[in-house]
Write a protein that holds these residues in place. Structure first.
Motif, mmCIF file in Angstrom:
data_model
loop_
_atom_site.group_PDB
_atom_site.id
_atom_site.type_symbol
_atom_site.label_atom_id
_atom_site.label_comp_id
_atom_site.label_asym_id
_atom_site.label_seq_id
_atom_site.Cartn_x
_atom_site.Cartn_y
_atom_site.Cartn_z
ATOM 1 N N GLU A 173 0.863 -1.177 0.000
ATOM 2 C CA GLU A 173 0.000 0.000 0.000
ATOM 3 C C GLU A 173 0.903 1.232 0.000
ATOM 4 O O GLU A 173 1.666 1.450 0.938
ATOM 5 N N TYR A 174 0.811 2.029 -1.046
ATOM 6 C CA TYR A 174 1.706 3.191 -1.155
ATOM 7 C C TYR A 174 1.307 4.314 -0.203
ATOM 8 O O TYR A 174 0.135 4.670 -0.093
ATOM 9 N N GLN A 175 2.319 4.846 0.479
ATOM 10 C CA GLN A 175 2.156 6.041 1.297
ATOM 11 C C GLN A 175 3.336 6.958 1.015
ATOM 12 O O GLN A 175 4.488 6.531 1.159
ATOM 13 N N GLN A 176 3.054 8.180 0.596
ATOM 14 C CA GLN A 176 4.136 9.099 0.280
ATOM 15 C C GLN A 176 4.873 9.493 1.551
ATOM 16 O O GLN A 176 4.258 9.855 2.559
ATOM 17 N N THR A 177 6.191 9.392 1.516
ATOM 18 C CA THR A 177 7.022 9.701 2.676
ATOM 19 C C THR A 177 8.157 10.630 2.239
ATOM 20 O O THR A 177 8.262 10.992 1.066
ATOM 21 N N THR A 178 8.994 11.004 3.179
ATOM 22 C CA THR A 178 10.126 11.879 2.866
ATOM 23 C C THR A 178 11.015 11.219 1.825
ATOM 24 O O THR A 178 11.416 10.059 1.990
ATOM 25 N N PRO A 179 11.331 11.914 0.728
ATOM 26 C CA PRO A 179 12.163 11.304 -0.324
ATOM 27 C C PRO A 179 13.560 10.947 0.188
ATOM 28 O O PRO A 179 14.076 11.557 1.124
ATOM 29 N N VAL B 237 5.273 -0.984 -19.722
ATOM 30 C CA VAL B 237 5.640 0.107 -18.832
ATOM 31 C C VAL B 237 5.932 1.335 -19.686
ATOM 32 O O VAL B 237 6.495 1.222 -20.771
ATOM 33 N N THR B 238 5.544 2.498 -19.211
ATOM 34 C CA THR B 238 5.802 3.733 -19.950
ATOM 35 C C THR B 238 6.902 4.544 -19.272
ATOM 36 O O THR B 238 7.177 4.374 -18.079
ATOM 37 N N GLN B 239 7.507 5.422 -20.037
ATOM 38 C CA GLN B 239 8.517 6.322 -19.488
ATOM 39 C C GLN B 239 7.921 7.159 -18.362
ATOM 40 O O GLN B 239 8.569 7.410 -17.344
ATOM 41 N N SER B 240 6.683 7.607 -18.542
ATOM 42 C CA SER B 240 6.059 8.459 -17.520
ATOM 43 C C SER B 240 5.885 7.700 -16.211
ATOM 44 O O SER B 240 6.044 8.276 -15.123
ATOM 45 N N GLU B 241 5.563 6.394 -16.289
ATOM 46 C CA GLU B 241 5.441 5.591 -15.073
ATOM 47 C C GLU B 241 6.784 5.469 -14.366
ATOM 48 O O GLU B 241 6.865 5.523 -13.139
ATOM 49 N N MET B 242 7.843 5.296 -15.138
ATOM 50 C CA MET B 242 9.175 5.197 -14.550
ATOM 51 C C MET B 242 9.622 6.538 -13.969
ATOM 52 O O MET B 242 10.286 6.577 -12.926
ATOM 53 N N ARG B 243 9.232 7.629 -14.616
ATOM 54 C CA ARG B 243 9.624 8.952 -14.115
ATOM 55 C C ARG B 243 8.999 9.261 -12.759
ATOM 56 O O ARG B 243 9.493 10.123 -12.023
ATOM 57 N N GLU B 244 7.931 8.551 -12.414
ATOM 58 C CA GLU B 244 7.303 8.766 -11.117
ATOM 59 C C GLU B 244 8.221 8.372 -9.955
ATOM 60 O O GLU B 244 7.977 8.747 -8.806
ATOM 61 N N TRP B 245 9.287 7.619 -10.261
ATOM 62 C CA TRP B 245 10.272 7.313 -9.226
ATOM 63 C C TRP B 245 10.917 8.586 -8.686
ATOM 64 O O TRP B 245 11.491 8.590 -7.585
ATOM 65 N N GLN B 246 10.850 9.680 -9.468
ATOM 66 C CA GLN B 246 11.472 10.923 -9.017
ATOM 67 C C GLN B 246 10.865 11.414 -7.704
ATOM 68 O O GLN B 246 11.524 12.125 -6.926
ATOM 69 N N LYS B 247 9.621 11.022 -7.423
ATOM 70 C CA LYS B 247 8.983 11.393 -6.155
ATOM 71 C C LYS B 247 9.738 10.840 -4.947
ATOM 72 O O LYS B 247 9.601 11.355 -3.836
#
Length: 230
Positions: free
Chosen positions: A159-165, A180-190
């Motif tokens: 279960e995803y929970q946004q935390t301190t990067p 998989v799309t580039q945009s999905e992979m770019r979400e790792w930047q979060k």
């Protein structure tokens, strides 16, 4: 380099990496419960329990520069393990390398582990990566199917929970034929304050089976550059 396996994988899944790694990179495959040398232990079906198991397996080996690497499920495990390490120690990974794993915030909820054995095996064939000699051998399949299904259940418990990067360099690789799309992979930047590096390689989800040398070459180059700056 601590290597965390894909669903159904074990420490022997990283033989190519051990073979091609330069001398300054020690490849340490992490064995999960219920397989290989830990076959007598109960399988874990919760991704957070698996991450804790990985953490306790490696926590006494973090006294020198280290990196985390994971493919597919292993990528998610690397992400969760890094969080546990940062919570409990001041020794952050030098770098994280993740292959074939979309960003935690983009993961769709699925329930493949609830499929019947017949439908589950059919799905495995569609996904690829599982050798035909396993899928077509009833006795071997009876042994591996519970392991793979437990790992799928573990991933599907996330279960995803946004935390301190993180403040950790992050290199991501995925196959050109993956869904998989580039945009999905770019979400790792979060997940990190550093700029991420995304590398697309030929092949499907299990491109790691054909391009182990190229993957290790990327890892060695990046780590060599970082070590020179320490």
């Amino acid at each position: 380099m601590f290597c965390l396996p894909f669903a159904g994988g074990n420490k022997y899944s990283f033989g190519e990496y051990e073979r091609f790694a330069p001398e300054f990179v020690e490849v340490i495959p992490v064995e999960l419960p219920g397989r290989g040398s830990r076959a007598d232990e109960a399988l874990l079906t919760n991704i957070y329990d698996l991450a804790e198991d990985v953490f306790f397996s490696i926590k006494n080996k973090l006294d020198k520069p280290y990196i985390l690497y994971g493919h597919s499920m292993g990528g998610l495990l690397a992400y969760l393990t890094a969080k546990l390490i940062i919570k409990n120690f001041s020794s952050e990974p030098l770098h994280m390398f993740i292959t074939g794993c979309t960003a935690p915030s983009t993961r769709d909820k699925s329930y493949l582990h609830l499929l019947s054995k017949e439908d589950f095996i059919k799905k495995l064939k569609e996904l690829g990566g599982c050798p035909e000699e396993i899928l077509n051998n009833g006795d071997i399949l009876d042994f591996f199917e519970p392991i793979i299904k437990a790992d799928f259940q573990a991933v599907e418990s996330f279960e995803y929970q946004q935390t301190t990067p993180f403040d950790i360099p992050l290199t991501l690789m995925f196959g050109m034929s993956e869904k998989v799309t580039q945009s999905e992979m770019r979400e790792w930047q979060k997940e990190t304050t550093r700029s991420i590096d995304i590398i697309q390689m030929p092949g499907d989800h299990f491109f790691i089976n054909q391009f182990g040398f190229q993957i290790i070459k990327v890892i060695a180059r990046k780590i060599s550059n970082q070590l020179q700056k320490l």
